[in-house]
Scaffold this motif. Structure first.
Motif, short mmCIF file in Angstrom:
data_model
loop_
_atom_site.label_atom_id
_atom_site.label_comp_id
_atom_site.label_asym_id
_atom_site.label_seq_id
_atom_site.Cartn_x
_atom_site.Cartn_y
_atom_site.Cartn_z
N ARG A 154 30.35 16.99 39.49
CA ARG A 154 30.46 16.05 38.38
C ARG A 154 31.76 15.29 38.48
NH1 ARG A 154 26.25 18.00 35.03
NH2 ARG A 154 25.73 19.91 36.13
N VAL A 155 31.72 14.04 38.09
CA VAL A 155 32.94 13.23 38.09
C VAL A 155 33.49 13.29 36.66
CG1 VAL A 155 33.92 10.94 38.45
CG2 VAL A 155 32.05 11.74 39.91
N PHE A 156 34.63 13.97 36.50
CA PHE A 156 35.19 14.13 35.15
C PHE A 156 36.01 12.91 34.73
CE2 PHE A 156 34.41 18.50 36.48
CZ PHE A 156 33.60 18.89 35.43
N GLY A 157 36.63 12.28 35.70
CA GLY A 157 37.42 11.10 35.38
C GLY A 157 37.52 10.22 36.61
N GLU A 158 37.68 8.92 36.36
CA GLU A 158 37.78 8.00 37.51
C GLU A 158 38.43 6.70 37.08
OE1 GLU A 158 33.81 6.76 38.89
OE2 GLU A 158 33.10 7.47 36.95
N THR A 159 38.76 5.87 38.06
CA THR A 159 39.38 4.60 37.73
C THR A 159 38.34 3.67 37.10
OG1 THR A 159 40.56 2.68 38.55
CG2 THR A 159 39.03 3.71 40.09
N LEU A 160 38.79 2.90 36.13
CA LEU A 160 37.90 1.94 35.48
C LEU A 160 37.91 0.61 36.22
CD1 LEU A 160 38.90 2.74 31.81
CD2 LEU A 160 36.73 3.28 32.90
N ASP A 161 38.90 0.41 37.09
CA ASP A 161 38.91 -0.84 37.87
C ASP A 161 39.20 -0.55 39.35
OD1 ASP A 161 41.80 -0.55 37.55
OD2 ASP A 161 41.59 -1.64 35.66
N ILE A 162 40.46 -0.70 39.78
CA ILE A 162 40.73 -0.51 41.20
C ILE A 162 41.23 0.92 41.48
CG2 ILE A 162 41.16 -2.92 41.80
CD1 ILE A 162 44.14 -2.45 41.40
N ALA A 163 41.06 1.34 42.74
CA ALA A 163 41.50 2.68 43.14
C ALA A 163 43.02 2.69 43.28
CB ALA A 163 40.86 3.05 44.47
N ILE A 164 43.62 3.89 43.20
CA ILE A 164 45.07 4.02 43.29
C ILE A 164 45.62 3.45 44.61
CG2 ILE A 164 44.80 6.49 43.88
CD1 ILE A 164 47.91 5.04 42.24
N GLY A 165 44.97 3.75 45.72
CA GLY A 165 45.44 3.26 47.03
C GLY A 165 45.37 1.74 47.09
N ASN A 166 44.30 1.21 46.52
CA ASN A 166 44.13 -0.24 46.47
C ASN A 166 45.24 -0.86 45.60
OD1 ASN A 166 41.61 -2.47 45.13
ND2 ASN A 166 42.88 -2.71 46.92
N ALA A 167 45.57 -0.19 44.50
CA ALA A 167 46.64 -0.68 43.61
C ALA A 167 47.98 -0.69 44.36
CB ALA A 167 46.73 0.19 42.36
N ILE A 168 48.24 0.38 45.10
CA ILE A 168 49.48 0.48 45.88
C ILE A 168 49.55 -0.63 46.93
CG2 ILE A 168 50.67 1.90 47.61
CD1 ILE A 168 49.65 4.38 46.03
N ASP A 169 48.43 -0.83 47.63
CA ASP A 169 48.41 -1.85 48.69
C ASP A 169 48.54 -3.26 48.12
OD1 ASP A 169 48.17 0.16 50.57
OD2 ASP A 169 45.98 0.06 50.63
N LYS A 170 47.96 -3.47 46.92
CA LYS A 170 48.05 -4.77 46.27
C LYS A 170 49.49 -5.05 45.85
CE LYS A 170 44.89 -7.08 43.18
NZ LYS A 170 43.81 -6.90 42.23
N PHE A 171 50.13 -4.06 45.27
CA PHE A 171 51.55 -4.13 44.90
C PHE A 171 52.35 -4.53 46.14
CE2 PHE A 171 55.21 -0.96 43.56
CZ PHE A 171 56.16 -1.93 43.84
#
Ligand code: ATP
Ligand code: FE2
Length: 319
Positions: A145-162
């Motif tokens: 089961r997926v208990f929690g997840e990103t509502l938009d972009i993934a953390i790695g994607n956020a880091i790379d975008k930054f």
């Protein structure tokens, strides 16, 4: 039983060979990282060009003949459709040529399967954090089961975008981790909604502050503190909810020492055990797909050619 696994959901084409005791015979890969970001069709072209050579290398490293392989496992989804199509076509062709069963594997569950094989963990809450995925997953009543997840972009994607927006280079993770060591704390947006979290507001705020002259060291440090605290909070809540006592981290972002530290402190305070998948197997690789193939085959789950179409949106909780 020997399983050959083919991973090709995004940047990386990987081929691994493993036996049913978990002994790894080969692990070869080739990654495609264009400077301006990934274009799915170009990545697919890379996979198509590299597949025959990687197969040869994998067999050579394992010192086996193609006919020694018992099953052909492949990542059926989730992922970028053009990449998945190449992987699936290659896997189908091998299965037909060698007359060996095909086993379609869920890429996310495969990350969990290999992380469990590589650690002493049995029944963990898994934090799967990569360029394309950020989920808190656990098994209850025999089902993931997926208990929690990103509502938009993934953390790695956020880091790379930054990193990209601030001209720091790619991949951003190691660069930001290094800069963060010399930074001071700035308050930034912190978004946890129930068990889910969101990163796009955080990245937008970082980029705005960068343009206004904020120091990259401070932005890196503060980004990590906020983004990783969000993951730690949700992971802790999943632990409390399920009453499990193990946390297992995997995915490319698992390389980050600060995230590991936050999670291990949280686990210590709750009396839970903390496990991290060794980095060699935390990023995308063929061995993980080969291993999940073995586990599926043992449960009698193989995939007929007519059922082997790609599943770009296949969720871990939809297996
Ligand atoms: P998936 O297909 O599972 O989403 P992926 O193709 O994004 O995976 P991974 O190797 O699992 O590949 O993860 C890559 C991500 O990990 C990149 O976003 C990169 O910036 C990030 N990363 C790598 N090292 C670090 C680090 N030290 N700290 C934070 N992030 C890191
Ligand atoms: Fe992955």
């Amino acid at each position: 039983m020997l399983s050959l696994g083919i991973e090709g959901t995004a940047h990386t084409l990987g081929i691994g060979i493993i036996d049913d005791k978990g002994k790894i015979l080969s692990d070869v890969k080739s990654s495609f990282f264009p400077p301006k970001g990934i274009h799915p069709r170009e990545a697919a072209e890379h996979h198509a060009q590299m597949a025959p050579k990687l197969l040869k290398d994998a067999l050579k490293t394992a010192k086996i003949n193609p006919k020694d392989i018992d099953i052909i496992s492949f990542s059926q989804g989730p992922g970028l459709p053009p990449c998945l199509r190449i992987t699936a076509t290659f896997a189908r062709a091998l299965s037909l040529k060698l007359k060996k069963p095909l086993v379609g594997v869920n890429h996310c569950i495969s990350h969990i399967d290999i992380a469990k094989l590589m650690t002493e963990s049995c029944d963990p809450i898994v934090l799967y954090v990569s360029g394309g995925n950020s989920q808190v997953i656990g098994k209850t009543c025999g089902k993931y089961r997926v208990f929690g997840e990103t509502l938009d972009i993934a953390i790695g994607n956020a880091i790379d975008k930054f990193a990209r927006e601030c001209n720091l280079g790619f991949p951003g993770g190691p660069i930001i981790e290094k800069l963060a060591k010399k930074g001071k704390y700035i308050e930034l947006p912190y978004t946890v909604k129930g068990m889910d979290f969101s990163y796009s507001g955080l990245v937008t705020d970082i980029v705005r502050r960068h343009r206004q002259g904020a120091k990259l060291e401070d932005l890196s440090f503060s980004f990590q503190e906020h983004a990783f605290a969000m993951l730690t909070e949700v992971t802790e809540r999943a632990l409390a909810h399920t009453e499990k006592n193990e946390v297992l981290i995997t995915g490319g972002v698992a390389a980050n020492k600060r995230l590991g530290k936050m999670l291990s402190i949280m686990c210590k305070e709750r009396g839970a055990k903390y496990f991290a998948c060794p980095m060699q197997y935390a990023g995308d690789n063929g061995v993980m797909i080969a291993w999940s193939g073995i586990l599926n085959k043992k449960k009698g789950k193989t995939t007929k050619i007519e059922d082997s179409r790609i599943r770009p949106k296949w969720r871990a909780d939809d297996d």
